[in-house]
Enzyme design. Structure first.
Site, short mmCIF file in Angstrom:
data_model
loop_
_atom_site.label_atom_id
_atom_site.label_comp_id
_atom_site.label_asym_id
_atom_site.label_seq_id
_atom_site.Cartn_x
_atom_site.Cartn_y
_atom_site.Cartn_z
N LYS A 1 21.18 -11.16 -24.07
CA LYS A 1 20.06 -11.88 -23.45
C LYS A 1 19.25 -12.66 -24.50
O LYS A 1 18.92 -13.84 -24.29
CB LYS A 1 19.16 -10.90 -22.72
N SER B 1 16.28 -5.96 -14.22
CA SER B 1 15.69 -6.54 -15.44
C SER B 1 14.85 -7.79 -15.17
O SER B 1 14.16 -8.25 -16.07
CB SER B 1 16.79 -6.87 -16.45
#
Length: 822
Positions: free
Chosen positions: A752, A709
Site C-alpha cells: 500500500k 482497511s
C-alpha cells in the site's frame, strides 16, 4: 411297508445276464378271452415305466410286490405293472394309478447285500387296467390287452425314418447310448416297437415317457416322439458345443504345459534358464540386496514366492510382478550428499534470484543446523505464499541446486481424489501408487527436495479429501511411516525436504496449515522489477530469441515504462512476456535483414508494444470536499483508491456503491456512526441527519472490493463532507475504524505504501501497530514519504483536512431567504 421299484441302466451281474434273459422268454403271455381280458397278479411301480419288449432290472423289497412275483413264478405266468401316481406308505392303499399298465415277465429273484432282491423284467404288451380285484396278500387286477394297428402306410413309414434319423443323431452326440442301439433301431420294422425302443433308450423325463406310454395310437406316438427327439437333439448339440470348447481350452493348456516342460528340459540340458523364472530369481536377488526395512522385505519375499509358484500366463502374475517392480525401483536407502557450504549456497541463491531475503536466510539457517547437528536436524516443511509470478517455484529449484538435492515437483491444482495422494488398493484393476510414491520413484533418492505446487488449489468431493491425506505427508512426526494403499508397507519420507506453494492461505485447511512454516513472498517493488529485468529477464530473452550477440540494450526509463504502462502485477511474469515481445520483433527484423534498434528507449517501446495498456490511478489534482484517497492491497500489488461522499436532500438513508463486500459495508456504517457521535466536536447540526441522504461511492465499480482497511478513509471523507473542509490531495489513508474512532492494524502495508509513493502521495496515515511493517520499505521510500502512525482518527483531522473556507455574503443572504420563504 415302503416297497419301491426303479430303473437301473447298469448291469449288476454281467456274467449271467444272458442266462437270466433266456428264462424270461420261456414265460408265456396270459391267456385272454374273446374280449382280450385276463386276470393276473400286479406289482406296484412308481417313477418307472417298462415299455413293451424292453428288458430292465427291477429291485424288490419284502411286501406285496415280492409276494406277487413269487406267485407268478410259482404259476409260471406274467404279471401286470400298476403305475401308481399317489399311494400311502402301505402299498395296498392305492389312491390313483395310470389307466394303462404293462404285462411283464419277471425272472428269478436274486438276493442283494442290502436285503432287497433284484430280478429282470421284460415288457410284453400294453394293457388297460379295468379294476383292482384284491390287494391282499398281493394285488390282483383285471386287465385288457391294448391291440395296436400295425398297418403301414407312406405317412407312417416317413415318420419311422424321421425317428431313426433323429435317433442316429442323438446316439452320435450322447455318449451314454451304445452305438449298437442305432443299428438295432434300423432293423426294427414294427412302428410301435420302434417308438417304444427309442423312448426307452433316450433319457427323457418321466413326464415325457409317461405321455409316450399312454399314447396308444402309433402314428400319434411317433409324432410326439419325434418332437421330443428334436428337443433332446438341440440340448445335446449345445452340450457338445460347450464340451468341445472346454476340451479345446484344456487341450491348449495341456499343450502349453507340455511345451513349457519340454522347454525347461531343453534349457536345463543347454545350461540355460527359463526367462520367466530367471526374472523371478533376479527380483528375489534384488530384494535381498536392497536393504529394505524388515516389514517391506517380508512382504516382498512373500509376494516373490507366490510369483515363483504361479504359471507365467496366470492373470494375477502381472499384478504381482508390477507390485514387485515398484518395491524394487523405489529408493529405500540411497541418498545424495547435501552441500553444507553456506558460502556456496548463498552464492547460488544470489545468482539466481534477486531479493527474497527472508527465504534465503531460512535456507542458510537450515544448512547451518545440518552442519552442526546433522543427526538432530529435521527437514523443514516450508510454504511459500505469494502472488503469481513472484518466483516461488523457481526459487525451490534454485534451493535444490544450491544444496545439491534432486528437485522433484508435483502440481496439486485441481486434485480431488484422495487416491491421487495415497494410491489405490491392489484389489482394483489398474491400481497404482499415489503421486507421492510415483514421484519418489522418479527422484531415485530418499532425500530430494519435493515441491508440492498450488496446495491451495486442492479440492474435495465424494472421492475423499486430498488435503487430509497430505496431513501425514507434511507432518515430521508421522511421515517416517507414510502409508500408501498400493504398497501396503510403511515408506520413510522423513528425509525429504518439502516445499509447498500457494497464492493465498484462505483455502488451506487449518490442520494442514499448522504443519507448515509460512514464508510470504511480497510483491516486487518497481525498483526490484527493474533490477530483475536487467539481471535476469533481458539476458534470458535476448538469448532465447537469438539476438544476444547484437548488444541490445534496454534503458532504465524503457523498463520503467513497460512496468507502469503495460503490466499490472505483483510478480514479473507479464514483464518478461512484454520484453519477450520486443525481442521477438527485433529477431524478425534481423531475420528479414532489415534495420533494427539495439537501444530500446521509450520511443521503441511505444512503437513495438503499442498504446498504453495500464492506467494507474494518480493522486487527486486538487483539494476537494468529500473525497479522500485510500490505499488498497490487490493480488497484483498495492494501489490507491479514491473514496467519494456526496450529501443529498433525503430521509436519512445511507447508500454505498462500487461493488463492495459486506466487510466494507460494515466499515462504512461504523464510520457514519462515529461521525454522528462527534457532532459537537465537528460542529454538525444533529437534525441534519434526518433530512439528508449520504451516498458513498468507490470508483471502478466493475472490480469487487472488500476489507476493513478503508474505514478511516471513509470516516475522513464523511467528516470532510459534513464540515465543508477539503481533504488534502497529497494525503492517503489505511486502517480499520471502530465506533469509538480507534484505528486498528491491517495487512499489506508494504504494498500500500509503495502504491502511494508511486502515485505521488506525500503523506500517509497508517495504524500505529503497523509500524513494524515499515522495516520492509527501502530508505528512499521512507525518506520521500511522511508516514504518520496513529491510534485514533482524531490525530489525522487537523493534518488531513484544511480549514473550512468562509461562506460569501451573497450565499448567506440566499440561505436566509430560503429559510424565511423568500
Amino acid at each position: 411297508m415302503n416297497n419301491k421299484s426303479w430303473l437301473n441302466q447298469s448291469d449288476e451281474y454281467p456274467m449271467n445276464f444272458n442266462q437270466r434273459a433266456e428264462e424270461l422268454y420261456q414265460i408265456p403271455d396270459q391267456e385272454i378271452d374273446s374280449n382280450g381280458i385276463f386276470e393276473a397278479p400286479a406289482i406296484i411301480v412308481n417313477e418307472l415305466l417298462i415299455f413293451p419288449r424292453m428288458v430292465t432290472p427291477v429291485f424288490i423289497t419284502q411286501g406285496a410286490n415280492y409276494t406277487a412275483i413269487q406267485e407268478a413264478q410259482y404259476n409260471f405266468e406274467t404279471l401286470v405293472t400298476l403305475y401308481v401316481t399317489e399311494h400311502d406308505e402301505d402299498e395296498t392303499d392305492i389312491k390313483s394309478y395310470l389307466p394303462l399298465g404293462t404285462e411283464v415277465a419277471v425272472g428269478r429273484l436274486l438276493a442283494m447285500p442290502d436285503g432287497s432282491s433284484s430280478a429282470l423284467a421284460q415288457g410284453r404288451r400294453r394293457v388297460e387296467i379295468l379294476e383292482i380285484l384284491e390287494v391282499e396278500p398281493c394285488v390282483r387286477v383285471r386287465a385288457k390287452v391294448v391291440f395296436e394297428n400295425d398297418k403301414k402306410d407312406r405317412h407312417l413309414k416317413a415318420l419311422m425314418r424321421t425317428t431313426q434319423s433323429l435317433f442316429e443323431n442323438c446316439v452320435e452326440l450322447d455318449r451314454t447310448i451304445p452305438d449298437e442301439a442305432h443299428l438295432f433301431a434300423l432293423n426294427i420294422e414294427d412302428a410301435s416297437w420302434l417308438a417304444d425302443m427309442v423312448a426307452s433308450a433316450i433319457s427323457f423325463s418321466y413326464d415325457n415317457r409317461k405321455e409316450l406310454f399312454l399314447t396308444t395310437d402309433v402314428t400319434s406316438r411317433l409324432k410326439l416322439l419325434n418332437s421330443f427327439l428334436a428337443q433332446e437333439l438341440d440340448v445335446l448339440q449345445l452340450e457338445d458345443e460347450i464340451q468341445n470348447k472346454v476340451q479345446s481350452e484344456v487341450d491348449r493348456s495341456q499343450r502349453e504345459f507340455y511345451l513349457r516342460e519340454q522347454m525347461k528340459a531343453i534349457q536345463l540340458e543347454l545350461g540355460e534358464q527359463d526367462m520367466f523364472f530367471a526374472e523371478v530369481s533376479e527380483l528375489q536377488t534384488k530384494i535381498e540386496e536392497l536393504g529394505l526395512p524388515q516389514e517391506a522385505k517380508d512382504q516382498a519375499i512373500k509376494e516373490a514366492k507366490r510369483l515363483s509358484q504361479m504359471p507365467p500366463m496366470a492373470p494375477e502374475t502381472g499384478m504381482i510382478r508390477t507390485y514387485l517392480d515398484w518395491i524394487v525401483e523405489l529408493p529405500w536407502q540411497f541418498k545424495t550428499e547435501d552441500n553444507l557450504d553456506l558460502e556456496h549456497v548463498n552464492q547460488v541463491l544470489e545468482k539466481n534470484h534477486y531479493g527474497l531475503g527472508k527465504v534465503k536466510d531460512r535456507i542458510l539457517e537450515y544448512i547451518a543446523v545440518q552442519k552442526l547437528k546433522p543427526e538432530e536436524a529435521r527437514q523443514p516443511i516450508l510454504c511459500f505464499v505469494g502472488a503469481p509470478g513472484t518466483g516461488k517455484t523457481s526459487l525451490g529449484r534454485s534451493i535444490a541446486e544450491a544444496i545439491g538435492k534432486k528437485f522433484i515437483r508435483v502440481s496439486l491444482g485441481g486434485v480431488r481424489d484422495e487416491a491421487e495422494i495415497r494410491g489405490h488398493r491392489r484389489t482394483y484393476i489398474g491400481a497404482m501408487p499415489g503421486r507421492i510414491i510415483q514421484t519418489m520413484k522418479k527422484a531415485g533418492t530418499i532425500n530430494p527436495l519435493f515441491m508440492l505446487d498450488e496446495i491451495d488449489k486442492l479440492g474435495s468431493d465424494f472421492r475423499g479429501d486430498p488435503s487430509s491425506a497430505l496431513l501425514e505427508v507434511l507432518d515430521p512426526e508421522q511421515n517416517s511411516e507414510f502409508s500408501d494403499h498400493y504398497l501396503e508397507v510403511a515408506y520413510d519420507l522423513s528425509k525429504v525436504m518439502f516445499i509447498t506453494t500457494a497464492n493465498t492461505l484462505m483455502s488451506i485447511p487449518s490442520p494442514l496449515l499448522d504443519r507448515m512454516e509460512i514464508i510470504e513472498f511480497s510483491s516486487y517493488l518497481e525498483a526490484e522489477k527493474i533490477a530483475i529485468a536487467k539481471q535476469f529477464i533481458i539476458p534470458r530473452q535476448t538469448h532465447q530469441t537469438g539476438i544476444d550477440d547484437e548488444n541490445v540494450l534496454f534503458t532504465e526509463a524503457a523498463i520503467r515504462l513497460i512496468i507502469r504502462n503495460y503490466t499490472y502485477e505483483a510478480g514479473v511474469r507479464n514483464l518478461e512476456r512484454e520484453i519477450n515481445k520486443i525481442c521477438r520483433k527485433i529477431a524478425r527484423l534481423k531475420s528479414e535483414n532489415k534495420r533494427f534498434p539495439t537501444k530500446i528507449d521509450l520511443v521503441v517501446v511505444e512503437k513495438f508494444l503499442g498504446p498504453q495498456q495500464i492506467f494507474e490511478l494518480e493522486a487527486e489534482q486538487d483539494d476537494e470536499i468529500g473525497v479522500a484517497t485510500a490505499m488498497a492491497w490487490t493480488e497484483n500489488g498495492g494501489d490507491i483508491m479514491p473514496v467519494e461522499v456526496l450529501i443529498l436532500d433525503g430521509k436519512g438513508n445511507i447508500q454505498v456503491t462500487g461493488q463492495i463486500g459486506e466487510v466494507m459495508q460494515e466499515s462504512a456504517q461504523a464510520a457514519m456512526s462515529y461521525v454522528k457521535s462527534r457532532v459537537k466536536q465537528f460542529d454538525i447540526d444533529p437534525e441534519i441527519f434526518e433530512a439528508i441522504d449520504v451516498h458513498i461511492h468507490i470508483p471502478e465499480g466493475g472490480i469487487p472490493k472488500d476489507g476493513p482497511s478503508a474505514g478511516i478513509t471513509i470516516a475522513t471523507a464523511l467528516i470532510s463532507a459534513f464540515t465543508n473542509r477539503k481533504v488534502r490531495k497529497e494525503v492517503s489513508f489505511t486502517g480499520e475504524i471502530t465506533l469509538r474512532g480507534r484505528v486498528l492494524p491491517v495487512g499489506g502495508i508494504r504494498e500500500k505504501v509503495l502504491a502511494a509513493h508511486r502515485a505521488g502521495i506525500k503523506v500517509v496515515f497508517i495504524p500505529k501497530k503497523n509500524e513494524k511493517d515499515l522495516l520492509e520499505l527501502s530508505k528512499k521510500v521512507r525518506s520521500d514519504l511522511n508516514i504518520i502512525p496513529i491510534n485514533h482518527i482524531d490525530e489525522l483531522i487537523e493534518v488531513a483536512l484544511l480549514e473550512a473556507e468562509p461562506v460569501p455574503e451573497e450565499e448567506k443572504t440566499e440561505e436566509k431567504e430560503q429559510e424565511t420563504g423568500g
